[in-house]
Design a protein around this motif. Structure first.
Motif, PDB file in Angstrom:
ATOM      1  N   ASP A 153       0.980  -0.887  -0.243  1.00 34.09           N
ATOM      2  CA  ASP A 153       0.126  -0.180  -0.136  1.00 34.09           C
ATOM      3  C   ASP A 153       0.726   0.462  -0.409  1.00 34.09           C
ATOM      4  O   ASP A 153       1.278   1.603   0.804  1.00 34.09           O
ATOM      5  CB  ASP A 153      -0.887  -0.071   1.368  1.00 34.09           C
ATOM      6  CG  ASP A 153      -1.757   1.281   1.397  1.00 34.09           C
ATOM      7  OD1 ASP A 153      -1.347   1.811   0.736  1.00 34.09           O
ATOM      8  OD2 ASP A 153      -2.518   1.350   2.796  1.00 34.09           O
TER       9      ASP A 153
ATOM     10  N   ASP B 296      -4.931  -0.754  -2.304  1.00 35.79           N
ATOM     11  CA  ASP B 296      -5.556  -0.032  -1.106  1.00 35.79           C
ATOM     12  C   ASP B 296      -5.353  -1.423  -0.284  1.00 35.79           C
ATOM     13  O   ASP B 296      -5.568  -2.905  -0.512  1.00 35.79           O
ATOM     14  CB  ASP B 296      -7.602  -0.102  -1.436  1.00 35.79           C
ATOM     15  CG  ASP B 296      -7.291   1.094  -2.592  1.00 35.79           C
ATOM     16  OD1 ASP B 296      -6.537   1.597  -2.554  1.00 35.79           O
ATOM     17  OD2 ASP B 296      -8.612   1.235  -2.787  1.00 35.79           O
TER      18      ASP B 296
ATOM     19  N   GLY C  71      -7.178  -1.930   1.858  1.00 38.53           N
ATOM     20  CA  GLY C  71      -8.151  -3.165   2.699  1.00 38.53           C
ATOM     21  C   GLY C  71      -8.509  -4.202   1.643  1.00 38.53           C
ATOM     22  O   GLY C  71      -8.912  -5.333   1.311  1.00 38.53           O
TER      23      GLY C  71
ATOM     24  N   LYS D 141      -8.682   4.532   8.944  1.00 41.64           N
ATOM     25  CA  LYS D 141      -8.546   3.751   7.600  1.00 41.64           C
ATOM     26  C   LYS D 141      -9.079   2.716   6.944  1.00 41.64           C
ATOM     27  O   LYS D 141      -8.388   1.765   7.569  1.00 41.64           O
ATOM     28  CB  LYS D 141      -7.288   4.161   7.327  1.00 41.64           C
ATOM     29  CG  LYS D 141      -6.781   3.927   5.493  1.00 41.64           C
ATOM     30  CD  LYS D 141      -4.907   3.714   5.807  1.00 41.64           C
ATOM     31  CE  LYS D 141      -4.622   2.729   4.021  1.00 41.64           C
ATOM     32  NZ  LYS D 141      -3.557   3.092   3.947  1.00 41.64           N
ATOM     33  N   SER D 142     -10.113   2.397   6.334  1.00 42.92           N
ATOM     34  CA  SER D 142     -11.072   1.166   5.989  1.00 42.92           C
ATOM     35  C   SER D 142      -9.662  -0.282   6.758  1.00 42.92           C
ATOM     36  O   SER D 142      -8.723   0.001   5.782  1.00 42.92           O
ATOM     37  CB  SER D 142     -11.418   1.126   4.731  1.00 42.92           C
ATOM     38  OG  SER D 142     -12.227   2.468   4.622  1.00 42.92           O
TER      39      SER D 142
ATOM     40  N   GLN E 225     -14.911   6.556   7.729  1.00 39.32           N
ATOM     41  CA  GLN E 225     -13.879   5.595   7.358  1.00 39.32           C
ATOM     42  C   GLN E 225     -12.929   6.506   5.967  1.00 39.32           C
ATOM     43  O   GLN E 225     -14.129   6.812   4.976  1.00 39.32           O
ATOM     44  CB  GLN E 225     -14.094   4.213   6.874  1.00 39.32           C
ATOM     45  CG  GLN E 225     -14.886   3.489   8.382  1.00 39.32           C
ATOM     46  CD  GLN E 225     -14.695   2.244   8.003  1.00 39.32           C
ATOM     47  OE1 GLN E 225     -13.544   1.219   7.581  1.00 39.32           O
ATOM     48  NE2 GLN E 225     -16.135   1.469   7.982  1.00 39.32           N
ATOM     49  N   PHE E 226     -12.172   5.982   5.663  1.00 43.35           N
ATOM     50  CA  PHE E 226     -11.591   6.202   3.882  1.00 43.35           C
ATOM     51  C   PHE E 226     -10.362   5.660   3.794  1.00 43.35           C
ATOM     52  O   PHE E 226     -10.008   4.552   4.349  1.00 43.35           O
ATOM     53  CB  PHE E 226     -10.144   7.629   4.561  1.00 43.35           C
ATOM     54  CG  PHE E 226     -10.899   9.511   4.957  1.00 43.35           C
ATOM     55  CD1 PHE E 226     -12.089  10.074   4.215  1.00 43.35           C
ATOM     56  CD2 PHE E 226     -11.898   9.118   6.833  1.00 43.35           C
ATOM     57  CE1 PHE E 226     -13.078  10.762   4.179  1.00 43.35           C
ATOM     58  CE2 PHE E 226     -12.269   9.837   7.370  1.00 43.35           C
ATOM     59  CZ  PHE E 226     -13.028  11.187   6.144  1.00 43.35           C
ATOM     60  N   GLU E 227     -10.095   5.289   2.529  1.00 46.39           N
ATOM     61  CA  GLU E 227      -9.254   4.278   1.513  1.00 46.39           C
ATOM     62  C   GLU E 227      -8.143   4.459   1.585  1.00 46.39           C
ATOM     63  O   GLU E 227      -6.958   3.746   1.877  1.00 46.39           O
ATOM     64  CB  GLU E 227      -9.962   4.272   0.219  1.00 46.39           C
ATOM     65  CG  GLU E 227     -11.516   3.754   0.269  1.00 46.39           C
ATOM     66  CD  GLU E 227     -11.773   2.653   0.693  1.00 46.39           C
ATOM     67  OE1 GLU E 227     -11.166   1.511   0.477  1.00 46.39           O
ATOM     68  OE2 GLU E 227     -12.819   2.183   1.488  1.00 46.39           O
ATOM     69  N   ASP E 228      -7.179   5.837   2.262  1.00 48.71           N
ATOM     70  CA  ASP E 228      -5.871   6.187   2.294  1.00 48.71           C
ATOM     71  C   ASP E 228      -6.158   6.955   3.120  1.00 48.71           C
ATOM     72  O   ASP E 228      -6.450   8.237   3.716  1.00 48.71           O
ATOM     73  CB  ASP E 228      -5.255   6.388   0.723  1.00 48.71           C
ATOM     74  CG  ASP E 228      -6.595   8.064   0.421  1.00 48.71           C
ATOM     75  OD1 ASP E 228      -5.952   9.214   0.746  1.00 48.71           O
ATOM     76  OD2 ASP E 228      -7.193   7.353  -0.622  1.00 48.71           O
TER      77      ASP E 228
END
Length: 263
Positions: free
Chosen positions: A48, A87, A89, A153-154, A175-178
C-alpha cells in the motif's frame, strides 16, 4: 505396398505431434501467482503505497522501510519479487484470491488476521495513537471523544479499534480508503480526531508539515508482520523469517530503519 508405406508415415506423424505436445506441457508454468524466473522463483507482493515511511512512491519508484526490507530479504534468500500496489483493505482478499503470494504493508499482527494469514516473526513495534489539529486542546484521551467524529482508514487496526470502542466512548466513525484523505479530514476540521500508527503519523507530520499533533499515550502495542495465506507458502515464510534474522544479525535491518526513522 504404397498403402502400407502411407500408414507407416501417418503413424510416424502422429507420434511426432504427440511428442511435441508433451514437450510443450512439460515446459508450461504451473498454477498460482508465483512464477519461475531462471533459478529464482518470483513472488507477487502486495503493498500500500500511501503509507510512508513504510511504503510510498517517489518519482515512480517504490520506497520505504517495507520496500527496502522485503527487497533485502529476497536478495538474501535468493528469490525474486514483483510489487502489486493496492488499497490496504484489498490486500488480504487478494491473498485469498491467489493474486498475491506475500503481503508487506505495515500490517499489524492480530488474532483476527491470524485466522486468514500466517505471519512472519514481528519486524516492527508500532502502536495506535490519537491525532488532532495542532491547536486542539480539548482532546487528550479516549474519554474526550463523546459526540466527536473519529477518522480511520478502512481495513486497519485503527478502524477495528474504533469499532470496538465506539459504544463505550460515544463517537461517530468516518472511514477513508487512504491515509492522506484521513489526514486532510482532520486538518480541515471535518473530523475531530484520527487513529493512526504512531511511526506513520509522526513521519507524516515531520515531512509534510501537517497541522496535526499526537496526543495521549499509545493505545495499543501492535507489531507488524509479513503475511502469506494461511496454510500456503510455508516455504517462502520460512525464507522470510531466515532472511529477517540474518538482516538483524548483520546490522542491515537497523540501517534500513535509520534511513527513514530517526530515534
Amino acid at each position: 505396398m504404397k498403402k502400407f508405406s502411407f500408414i507407416v508415415m501417418l503413424l510416424a506423424l502422429m507420434l511426432f505431434i504427440a511428442a511435441c505436445g508433451s514437450d510443450e506441457e512439460s515446459t508450461s508454468g504451473g498454477e498460482g501467482s508465483g512464477t519461475e524466473g531462471g533459478e529464482n522463483k518470483t513472488y507477487q507482493v502486495g503493498i500500500d503505497t500511501t503509507y510512508p515511511p513504510f511504503e510510498y512512491e517517489v518519482d515512480g519508484e517504490y520506497t520505504g522501510i517495507d520496500i527496502d526490507l522485503i527487497n533485502a530479504i529476497a536478495e538474501n534468500q535468493g528469490f525474486d519479487i514483483e510489487f502489486n500496489p493496492m488499497d490496504f483493505g484489498g490486500i488480504i482478499p487478494a491473498l485469498q484470491a491467489g493474486q498475491l503470494d506475500i503481503a508487506i504493508a505495515g500490517m499489524s499482527i492480530t488474532d483476527e488476521r491470524k485466522e486468514i494469514v500466517d505471519f512472519s516473526d514481528p519486524y516492527f513495534d508500532a502502536g495506535l495513537t490519537l491525532v488532532v489539529q495542532s491547536d486542539n486542546s480539548e482532546i487528550t484521551s479516549l474519554e474526550d471523544l463523546e459526540g466527536k467524529t473519529v477518522a480511520v482508514k478502512s481495513g486497519t487496526t485503527g478502524a477495528q479499534f474504533a469499532r470496538d470502542n465506539e459504544e463505550e466512548y460515544g463517537y461517530e466513525i468516518a472511514q477513508f480508503e487512504d491515509s492522506p484523505s484521513m489526514f486532510q479530514e482532520v486538518s480541515n476540521g471535518n473530523a475531530d480526531v484520527l487513529l493512526e500508527d504512531y511511526p506513520v503519523i509522526a513521519y507524516a507530520i515531520a515531512e509534510s508539515g501537517l497541522e496535526l499533533k499526537t496526543v495521549g499515550d499509545r493505545l495499543t502495542g501492535d507489531q507488524y508482520g509479513i503475511a502469506v495465506l494461511k496454510g500456503e507458502n510455508a516455504e517462502v515464510l520460512e525464507k522470510i523469517n531466515a532472511g529477517l534474522q540474518e538482516l538483524r544479525d548483520s546490522g542491515e535491518y537497523d540501517e534500513i530503519l535509520n534511513k527513514y526513522i530517526s530515534e
